[in-house]
Write a protein that holds these residues in place. Structure first.
Motif, PDB file in Angstrom:
ATOM      1  N   LEU A 179       0.761  -1.044  -0.048  1.00 26.10           N
ATOM      2  CA  LEU A 179       0.008   0.022  -0.070  1.00 26.10           C
ATOM      3  C   LEU A 179       0.957   1.178   0.010  1.00 26.10           C
ATOM      4  CD1 LEU A 179      -2.786  -0.770   2.439  1.00 26.10           C
ATOM      5  CD2 LEU A 179      -2.927  -1.022  -0.216  1.00 26.10           C
ATOM      6  N   ARG A 180       2.150   1.127   0.528  1.00 24.59           N
ATOM      7  CA  ARG A 180       2.927   2.225   0.496  1.00 24.59           C
ATOM      8  C   ARG A 180       4.081   2.191  -0.561  1.00 24.59           C
ATOM      9  NH1 ARG A 180       4.374   3.914   6.593  1.00 24.59           N
ATOM     10  NH2 ARG A 180       6.111   5.151   5.296  1.00 24.59           N
ATOM     11  N   ASN A 181       3.367   1.432  -1.572  1.00 22.25           N
ATOM     12  CA  ASN A 181       4.314   1.057  -2.917  1.00 22.25           C
ATOM     13  C   ASN A 181       5.839   0.406  -2.451  1.00 22.25           C
ATOM     14  OD1 ASN A 181       3.323   1.427  -5.423  1.00 22.25           O
ATOM     15  ND2 ASN A 181       4.247   3.245  -5.818  1.00 22.25           N
ATOM     16  N   ALA A 210      -1.361  -2.528 -10.052  1.00 23.80           N
ATOM     17  CA  ALA A 210      -0.985  -3.395 -11.272  1.00 23.80           C
ATOM     18  C   ALA A 210      -0.134  -2.660 -12.269  1.00 23.80           C
ATOM     19  CB  ALA A 210      -1.824  -4.441 -11.680  1.00 23.80           C
ATOM     20  N   VAL A 211       0.930  -3.430 -12.981  1.00 27.56           N
ATOM     21  CA  VAL A 211       1.477  -2.913 -14.065  1.00 27.56           C
ATOM     22  C   VAL A 211       1.032  -3.602 -15.070  1.00 27.56           C
ATOM     23  CG1 VAL A 211       3.913  -2.472 -14.989  1.00 27.56           C
ATOM     24  CG2 VAL A 211       3.613  -2.031 -12.753  1.00 27.56           C
ATOM     25  N   VAL A 212       0.415  -2.988 -16.142  1.00 25.61           N
ATOM     26  CA  VAL A 212       0.089  -3.826 -17.420  1.00 25.61           C
ATOM     27  C   VAL A 212       0.942  -3.722 -18.630  1.00 25.61           C
ATOM     28  CG1 VAL A 212      -1.855  -3.685 -19.065  1.00 25.61           C
ATOM     29  CG2 VAL A 212      -2.601  -3.383 -16.614  1.00 25.61           C
ATOM     30  N   ASN A 213       1.448  -4.702 -19.039  1.00 26.10           N
ATOM     31  CA  ASN A 213       2.049  -4.659 -20.140  1.00 26.10           C
ATOM     32  C   ASN A 213       1.407  -4.464 -21.611  1.00 26.10           C
ATOM     33  OD1 ASN A 213       4.911  -5.387 -21.418  1.00 26.10           O
ATOM     34  ND2 ASN A 213       3.539  -6.642 -22.487  1.00 26.10           N
ATOM     35  N   GLN A 228      12.799   2.344  -8.853  1.00 28.52           N
ATOM     36  CA  GLN A 228      12.282   3.004  -7.431  1.00 28.52           C
ATOM     37  C   GLN A 228      10.904   2.533  -7.530  1.00 28.52           C
ATOM     38  OE1 GLN A 228      12.627   7.272  -8.467  1.00 28.52           O
ATOM     39  NE2 GLN A 228      12.245   6.829 -10.396  1.00 28.52           N
ATOM     40  N   ASP A 229       9.838   3.199  -7.257  1.00 28.63           N
ATOM     41  CA  ASP A 229       8.298   2.991  -7.169  1.00 28.63           C
ATOM     42  C   ASP A 229       7.816   2.506  -8.413  1.00 28.63           C
ATOM     43  OD1 ASP A 229       8.428   3.708  -4.590  1.00 28.63           O
ATOM     44  OD2 ASP A 229       7.193   5.310  -4.844  1.00 28.63           O
ATOM     45  N   PRO A 230       7.449   1.151  -8.484  1.00 25.71           N
ATOM     46  CA  PRO A 230       6.774   0.894  -9.842  1.00 25.71           C
ATOM     47  C   PRO A 230       5.502   1.717 -10.412  1.00 25.71           C
ATOM     48  CG  PRO A 230       7.055  -0.930  -8.117  1.00 25.71           C
ATOM     49  CD  PRO A 230       7.055   0.221  -7.504  1.00 25.71           C
ATOM     50  N   VAL A 231       5.474   2.080 -11.579  1.00 26.46           N
ATOM     51  CA  VAL A 231       4.412   2.719 -12.011  1.00 26.46           C
ATOM     52  C   VAL A 231       3.089   1.971 -12.414  1.00 26.46           C
ATOM     53  CG1 VAL A 231       3.712   4.374 -13.985  1.00 26.46           C
ATOM     54  CG2 VAL A 231       6.000   4.549 -12.885  1.00 26.46           C
ATOM     55  N   GLY A 232       2.047   1.838 -11.983  1.00 26.64           N
ATOM     56  CA  GLY A 232       0.996   1.094 -12.242  1.00 26.64           C
ATOM     57  C   GLY A 232      -0.159   1.498 -12.729  1.00 26.64           C
ATOM     58  N   PHE A 246      -2.409  -8.306 -20.009  1.00 26.97           N
ATOM     59  CA  PHE A 246      -1.223  -9.254 -19.843  1.00 26.97           C
ATOM     60  C   PHE A 246      -0.453  -8.329 -18.721  1.00 26.97           C
ATOM     61  CE2 PHE A 246       1.756 -12.216 -22.015  1.00 26.97           C
ATOM     62  CZ  PHE A 246       2.374 -12.311 -21.089  1.00 26.97           C
ATOM     63  N   PHE A 247      -0.250  -8.665 -17.447  1.00 26.90           N
ATOM     64  CA  PHE A 247       0.404  -7.986 -16.393  1.00 26.90           C
ATOM     65  C   PHE A 247       1.905  -8.285 -16.506  1.00 26.90           C
ATOM     66  CE2 PHE A 247      -4.039  -8.828 -14.888  1.00 26.90           C
ATOM     67  CZ  PHE A 247      -4.222  -7.438 -14.406  1.00 26.90           C
ATOM     68  N   ALA A 248       2.786  -7.155 -16.117  1.00 23.61           N
ATOM     69  CA  ALA A 248       4.071  -7.199 -16.140  1.00 23.61           C
ATOM     70  C   ALA A 248       4.481  -7.869 -14.694  1.00 23.61           C
ATOM     71  CB  ALA A 248       4.638  -5.754 -16.176  1.00 23.61           C
ATOM     72  N   HIS A 249       5.730  -8.308 -14.827  1.00 20.64           N
ATOM     73  CA  HIS A 249       6.290  -9.031 -13.651  1.00 20.64           C
ATOM     74  C   HIS A 249       5.818 -10.373 -13.117  1.00 20.64           C
ATOM     75  CE1 HIS A 249       8.083  -5.293 -13.651  1.00 20.64           C
ATOM     76  NE2 HIS A 249       7.279  -4.306 -13.165  1.00 20.64           N
TER      77      HIS A 249
END
Length: 313
Positions: free
Chosen positions: A40-42, A53-56, A102-106, A78-81
């Motif tokens: 929750l705090r990235n 979520a990171v979407v590819n 650093q903080d993932p961009v989601g 398609f989710f990344a990672h």
């Protein structure tokens, strides 16, 4: 069109589940890695994914099984990672190739919901979440938004089978079609090639739970999957014995109604070019794949593979 399972949930239940699942990100144990970080705090750990979520990619996919792609495609997000580290991953750049500095961009829930609705507007037959193991809370909160706005497509949960039972129970009554991989049978192979010695034990428990929720795969008169479990297994070079153990377990545990896509498209990728994994640095031989197909046929399993039909002929 088949009515998706989530339509039958009590009013507000989908949103409640999403809220409960998101709250659990504060000490994340939503996959077998049990990292315990505060997403929750990235913060992030094994899955390289923080609060969102990171979407590819997001598109109508015509390369999935016939019963999923139909004539308009499977609506793939398609989710990344990933929470595995498969040394042979054919999507290595997506799953492991770009560790965030650093903080993932989601993608926030409103944006993810819009993706689902766009795929529906394109005529896709389902919403196909690929590699969702580490983003179940984000999927649920976004799905609640999309359903409120008119989403009415069945949900496909397309996974490596390295999920937690807790996550799957959040999805009980939400997912229509589970599509787990079953990669390796032995702990030794899983430790070496997936970096997860507990993978076989986890995958077996996960597939049992999926079967408990939705049962064997059902296909309607138009050839489209409507509900159930479709197991994928990629035959690996030099590991037909692992394939045989997996197929035997499927037959003994799940019965002859189990639906399996026995795949032969392995190609060297990821870290396989490294001399440490030279044993995987080749394609699967026809004889290896044919042996696995014959075992599956002798066991009476339902095979979903044009390649398997060709091999059988």
């Amino acid at each position: 069109m088949t009515t998706p399972s989530y339509i039958a949930l009590p009013a507000g239940d989908l949103a409640r589940r999403g809220e409960e699942a998101v709250a659990s990100l504060a000490a994340c144990r939503l996959c077998p890695r049990d990292c315990g970080v505060d997403r929750l705090r990235n913060e992030w750990s094994a899955c390289w994914t923080g609060r969102h979520a990171v979407v590819n990619s997001c598109f109508p996919h015509f390369g999935e099984e016939d019963c999923l792609r139909g004539w308009n495609g499977s609506g793939t997000i398609f989710f990344a990672h990933c929470n595995l580290r498969c040394v042979f991953c054919q999507n290595y750049e997506i799953s492991q190739g770009h560790k965030p500095q650093q903080d993932p961009v989601g993608v926030p829930p409103d944006s993810l919901a819009r993706m689902m609705l766009e795929l529906q507007s394109l005529g896709c037959h389902n919403i196909n979440f690929v590699t969702p193991e580490h983003v179940v809370p984000q999927v649920l909160e976004s799905l609640a938004v999309a359903v409120h706005r008119g989403l009415r497509l069945p949900i496909v949960y397309n996974t490596s089978a390295y999920d937690s039972i807790e996550s799957l129970r959040f999805m009980d009554g939400v997912v229509d079609i589970y599509m787990p991989d079953m990669k390796f049978w032995s702990a030794d192979a899983s430790k070496r090639y997936l970096k997860a010695a507990d993978y076989p034990e986890v995958a077996r428990a996960v597939i049992r739970e999926m079967y408990r929720q939705v049962g064997p795969l059902e296909i309607d008169g138009n050839g489209l999957a409507t509900r159930g479990v479709l197991i994928r297994h990629l035959v690996m070079p030099g590991f037909v014995h692992e394939s045989i153990s997996i197929l035997t377990w499927i037959r003994e545990e799940l019965g002859p109604g189990a639906y399996v896509n026995l795949m032969d498209q392995y190609r060297p990728a990821g870290h396989v070019g490294d001399h440490r994994f030279s044993e995987l640095d080749r394609r699967v031989m026809t004889e290896e794949y044919s042996e696995a197909v014959q075992v599956a046929l002798d066991l009476g399993l339902r095979l979903d593979s044009r390649r398997a039909r060709i091999a059988r002929a």
